[in-house]
Scaffold this motif. Structure first.
Motif, PDB file in Angstrom:
ATOM      1  N   LEU A   6      -9.573  17.038  -7.979  1.00  0.00           N
ATOM      2  CA  LEU A   6      -9.681  18.522  -8.024  1.00  0.00           C
ATOM      3  C   LEU A   6     -10.535  18.865  -6.784  1.00  0.00           C
ATOM      4  O   LEU A   6     -10.227  19.786  -6.072  1.00  0.00           O
ATOM      5  N   ASP A   7     -11.589  18.070  -6.269  1.00  0.00           N
ATOM      6  CA  ASP A   7     -12.225  18.262  -5.180  1.00  0.00           C
ATOM      7  C   ASP A   7     -11.670  17.906  -3.950  1.00  0.00           C
ATOM      8  O   ASP A   7     -11.813  18.558  -2.748  1.00  0.00           O
ATOM      9  N   ASN A   8     -10.852  17.055  -3.888  1.00  0.00           N
ATOM     10  CA  ASN A   8     -10.596  16.438  -2.422  1.00  0.00           C
ATOM     11  C   ASN A   8      -8.759  16.551  -2.385  1.00  0.00           C
ATOM     12  O   ASN A   8      -7.912  15.412  -2.371  1.00  0.00           O
ATOM     13  N   GLN A   9      -8.271  17.566  -2.828  1.00  0.00           N
ATOM     14  CA  GLN A   9      -6.875  17.844  -3.023  1.00  0.00           C
ATOM     15  C   GLN A   9      -6.117  17.639  -1.680  1.00  0.00           C
ATOM     16  O   GLN A   9      -4.862  17.350  -1.762  1.00  0.00           O
ATOM     17  N   ASP A  10      -6.547  17.523  -0.591  1.00  0.00           N
ATOM     18  CA  ASP A  10      -5.947  17.041   0.699  1.00  0.00           C
ATOM     19  C   ASP A  10      -5.505  15.499   0.557  1.00  0.00           C
ATOM     20  O   ASP A  10      -4.783  15.181   1.511  1.00  0.00           O
ATOM     21  N   LYS A  11      -5.916  14.777  -0.419  1.00  0.00           N
ATOM     22  CA  LYS A  11      -5.398  13.450  -0.411  1.00  0.00           C
ATOM     23  C   LYS A  11      -4.469  13.047  -1.284  1.00  0.00           C
ATOM     24  O   LYS A  11      -3.914  12.051  -1.432  1.00  0.00           O
ATOM     25  N   TYR A  12      -4.104  14.215  -2.017  1.00  0.00           N
ATOM     26  CA  TYR A  12      -2.875  13.997  -3.318  1.00  0.00           C
ATOM     27  C   TYR A  12      -1.869  14.972  -3.311  1.00  0.00           C
ATOM     28  O   TYR A  12      -1.809  15.917  -2.546  1.00  0.00           O
ATOM     29  N   LEU A  13      -1.039  14.630  -3.937  1.00  0.00           N
ATOM     30  CA  LEU A  13       0.274  15.374  -4.270  1.00  0.00           C
ATOM     31  C   LEU A  13       0.228  15.858  -5.718  1.00  0.00           C
ATOM     32  O   LEU A  13      -0.009  14.867  -6.521  1.00  0.00           O
ATOM     33  N   TYR A  14       0.637  16.814  -6.365  1.00  0.00           N
ATOM     34  CA  TYR A  14       0.351  17.280  -7.643  1.00  0.00           C
ATOM     35  C   TYR A  14       1.912  17.889  -8.105  1.00  0.00           C
ATOM     36  O   TYR A  14       2.496  18.741  -7.473  1.00  0.00           O
ATOM     37  N   GLY A  15       2.353  17.507  -9.253  1.00  0.00           N
ATOM     38  CA  GLY A  15       3.387  17.985 -10.162  1.00  0.00           C
ATOM     39  C   GLY A  15       3.173  18.248 -11.405  1.00  0.00           C
ATOM     40  O   GLY A  15       2.378  17.626 -12.431  1.00  0.00           O
ATOM     41  N   VAL A  16       3.507  19.421 -12.110  1.00  0.00           N
ATOM     42  CA  VAL A  16       3.314  19.945 -13.336  1.00  0.00           C
ATOM     43  C   VAL A  16       4.478  19.321 -14.322  1.00  0.00           C
ATOM     44  O   VAL A  16       5.503  19.177 -13.882  1.00  0.00           O
ATOM     45  N   CYS A  17       3.834  18.605 -15.271  1.00  0.00           N
ATOM     46  CA  CYS A  17       5.045  17.670 -16.318  1.00  0.00           C
ATOM     47  C   CYS A  17       5.326  18.662 -17.324  1.00  0.00           C
ATOM     48  O   CYS A  17       4.506  19.538 -17.844  1.00  0.00           O
ATOM     49  N   ARG A  18       6.740  18.433 -17.435  1.00  0.00           N
ATOM     50  CA  ARG A  18       7.394  19.310 -18.815  1.00  0.00           C
ATOM     51  C   ARG A  18       6.946  18.254 -20.114  1.00  0.00           C
ATOM     52  O   ARG A  18       6.858  18.636 -21.107  1.00  0.00           O
ATOM     53  N   GLY A  19       6.938  16.974 -19.840  1.00  0.00           N
ATOM     54  CA  GLY A  19       6.566  15.996 -20.872  1.00  0.00           C
ATOM     55  C   GLY A  19       5.373  15.306 -20.451  1.00  0.00           C
ATOM     56  O   GLY A  19       4.430  15.532 -19.746  1.00  0.00           O
ATOM     57  N   ASP A  20       5.541  13.977 -21.064  1.00  0.00           N
ATOM     58  CA  ASP A  20       4.424  13.220 -20.704  1.00  0.00           C
ATOM     59  C   ASP A  20       4.549  12.107 -19.632  1.00  0.00           C
ATOM     60  O   ASP A  20       3.711  11.397 -19.384  1.00  0.00           O
ATOM     61  N   SER A  21       5.352  12.152 -19.127  1.00  0.00           N
ATOM     62  CA  SER A  21       5.848  11.276 -17.892  1.00  0.00           C
ATOM     63  C   SER A  21       5.872  11.964 -16.587  1.00  0.00           C
ATOM     64  O   SER A  21       6.122  13.082 -16.440  1.00  0.00           O
ATOM     65  N   VAL A  22       5.671  10.981 -15.592  1.00  0.00           N
ATOM     66  CA  VAL A  22       6.011  11.473 -14.312  1.00  0.00           C
ATOM     67  C   VAL A  22       7.268  12.052 -13.826  1.00  0.00           C
ATOM     68  O   VAL A  22       7.356  12.856 -13.109  1.00  0.00           O
ATOM     69  N   GLU A  23       8.181  11.445 -14.657  1.00  0.00           N
ATOM     70  CA  GLU A  23       9.651  11.675 -14.280  1.00  0.00           C
ATOM     71  C   GLU A  23       9.759  13.136 -14.775  1.00  0.00           C
ATOM     72  O   GLU A  23      10.829  13.823 -14.439  1.00  0.00           O
ATOM     73  N   ASP A  24       8.942  13.798 -15.608  1.00  0.00           N
ATOM     74  CA  ASP A  24       9.312  15.057 -16.301  1.00  0.00           C
ATOM     75  C   ASP A  24       8.477  16.161 -15.290  1.00  0.00           C
ATOM     76  O   ASP A  24       8.387  17.156 -15.877  1.00  0.00           O
ATOM     77  N   ALA A  25       7.973  15.686 -14.110  1.00  0.00           N
ATOM     78  CA  ALA A  25       7.490  16.836 -13.272  1.00  0.00           C
ATOM     79  C   ALA A  25       8.663  17.932 -13.045  1.00  0.00           C
ATOM     80  O   ALA A  25       9.665  17.686 -12.940  1.00  0.00           O
ATOM     81  N   TYR A  26       7.833  18.980 -13.099  1.00  0.00           N
ATOM     82  CA  TYR A  26       8.566  20.277 -13.044  1.00  0.00           C
ATOM     83  C   TYR A  26       9.499  20.353 -11.882  1.00  0.00           C
ATOM     84  O   TYR A  26       9.115  20.140 -10.454  1.00  0.00           O
ATOM     85  N   ASP A  27      10.803  20.475 -11.867  1.00  0.00           N
ATOM     86  CA  ASP A  27      11.872  20.265 -10.885  1.00  0.00           C
ATOM     87  C   ASP A  27      11.688  19.143  -9.936  1.00  0.00           C
ATOM     88  O   ASP A  27      11.964  18.883  -8.889  1.00  0.00           O
ATOM     89  N   SER A  28      10.989  17.932 -10.325  1.00  0.00           N
ATOM     90  CA  SER A  28      10.623  16.692  -9.791  1.00  0.00           C
ATOM     91  C   SER A  28      10.092  17.014  -8.439  1.00  0.00           C
ATOM     92  O   SER A  28      10.598  16.156  -7.617  1.00  0.00           O
ATOM     93  N   THR A  29       9.131  17.856  -8.370  1.00  0.00           N
ATOM     94  CA  THR A  29       8.742  18.295  -7.066  1.00  0.00           C
ATOM     95  C   THR A  29       6.990  18.296  -6.937  1.00  0.00           C
ATOM     96  O   THR A  29       6.516  18.553  -7.976  1.00  0.00           O
ATOM     97  N   TYR A  30       6.656  17.749  -6.027  1.00  0.00           N
ATOM     98  CA  TYR A  30       5.188  17.582  -5.905  1.00  0.00           C
ATOM     99  C   TYR A  30       4.687  18.508  -4.716  1.00  0.00           C
ATOM    100  O   TYR A  30       5.473  18.845  -3.663  1.00  0.00           O
ATOM    101  N   TYR A  31       3.414  19.000  -5.130  1.00  0.00           N
ATOM    102  CA  TYR A  31       2.966  20.022  -4.083  1.00  0.00           C
ATOM    103  C   TYR A  31       1.694  19.405  -3.793  1.00  0.00           C
ATOM    104  O   TYR A  31       1.118  18.625  -4.188  1.00  0.00           O
ATOM    105  N   ASN A  32       1.263  20.251  -2.265  1.00  0.00           N
ATOM    106  CA  ASN A  32       0.001  19.936  -1.657  1.00  0.00           C
ATOM    107  C   ASN A  32      -1.312  20.229  -2.639  1.00  0.00           C
ATOM    108  O   ASN A  32      -2.621  19.755  -2.443  1.00  0.00           O
ATOM    109  N   THR A  33      -1.468  21.125  -3.543  1.00  0.00           N
ATOM    110  CA  THR A  33      -2.377  21.639  -4.535  1.00  0.00           C
ATOM    111  C   THR A  33      -2.147  21.941  -5.737  1.00  0.00           C
ATOM    112  O   THR A  33      -0.826  22.129  -5.880  1.00  0.00           O
TER     113      THR A  33
END
Length: 146
Positions: A6-33
């Protein structure tokens, strides 16, 4: 939950999940924040107003380079040259003006890809790195980002 996500978002990419797995990330897209990821999923969030939202977190990789998409590989260049030959007037269609050797095709591929890498601004477009984990944000937590 690790506050570094949360504090150092410049080091990570984020995707909202529709389910419990990373494959379910919303539109399989990751964002900078986290905010960008939540805003991309806003239709789902406003329709269902879930009590919790799962966020997949990955390490942020290097900047994306246009040449890495391999659109202009050897076959892509050959196809481009073939289409260029087809666009010539009827009198020249058999001339094969764009018939290059393998070495010349590789040189052209390098020139095109170098040009794309230099001229296309990919600021903010990062490769998705190693998957870290899925975190859960409550409605109270995720609405702070919206």
């Amino acid at each position: 939950m690790n506050n570094d996500y949360l504090d150092n978002q410049d080091k990570y990419l984020y995707g909202v999940c529709r389910g419990d797995s990373v494959e379910d990330a919303y539109d399989s897209t990751y964002y900078n924040t986290i905010k960008q990821a939540l805003l991309a999923a806003i239709p789902c969030l406003t329709e269902y107003s879930p009590a919790e939202v799962k966020i997949a977190i990955c390490k942020r990789g290097n900047l994306f380079k246009p040449s890495e998409c391999n659109a202009f590989d050897r076959d892509g260049i050959a196809d481009l040259l073939d289409r260029s030959n087809e666009m010539l007037c009827d009198e020249l269609t058999h001339a094969k003006l764009f018939d290059l050797t393998d070495e010349e095709t590789q040189e052209l591929r390098k020139l095109i890809n170098d040009f794309l890498d230099q001229k296309i601004d990919t600021t903010g477009y990062y490769k998705v790195g190693k998957f870290i984990e899925v975190i859960t944000l409550t409605r109270e937590q995720y609405t702070k980002y919206l």
